[in-house]
Design a protein around this motif. Structure first.
Motif: not given
Length: 154
Positions: A35-43, A135-137, A151-154, A7-10
């Protein structure tokens, strides 16, 4: 045969300042960069928020042309919970496509495979369910950093 259910997680969008990548150089394992990660978002339906600065991707380009990723991030949910997210995976493409990618060219989504396996950790009661979630992506290249559909593995 049993079918894998998910199922979609985010959706996770990362802001990566590629010009700030640190090159470690050619090591016995391959060409190592950070590689630095400066930020971002998730939903997603059950969680959303921002990616805190300070994370990174420990990239390894192997001699066989496969790029391995090892990402570690701190997330802050909209309701104030802190999550630790780590994922590993690979970016695979034919040699000519990988050469274009290494020159900084934008690729079509159908020219490569970016796949990950992720794990969450948190002490926040409302999100403890993430601690045991598999979780897989699937990742996609964007100009400012990758986008992952997790995606969450059910």
């Amino acid at each position: 045969m049993v079918q894998l259910q998910s199922a979609p997680l985010m959706v996770l969008d990362l802001d990566v300042p590629f010009a700030e990548m640190l090159s470690i150089g050619a090591t016995p394992a391959g060409r190592r960069r950070i590689a630095p990660v400066a930020g971002g978002s998730f939903s997603g339906d059950r969680l959303r928020g921002t990616v805190l600065p300070g994370g990174a991707d420990w990239v390894l380009n192997r001699a066989d042309g496969v790029m391995l990723i090892d990402v570690r991030l701190a997330l802050l949910t909209d309701d104030g919970a802190r999550l630790y997210l780590t994922y590993q995976g690979s970016f695979r493409a034919p040699d000519d496509v990988m050469a274009r990618f290494n020159r900084g060219e934008r690729l079509g989504d159908d020219e490569y495979l970016l796949r990950t396996v992720a794990r969450f950790e948190t002490g926040a009661e409302a999100y403890r369910w993430l601690n045991d979630t598999i979780v897989v992506g699937i990742g996609h290249q964007r100009a400012g950093g990758p986008r992952y559909h997790l995606f969450e593995i059910l």
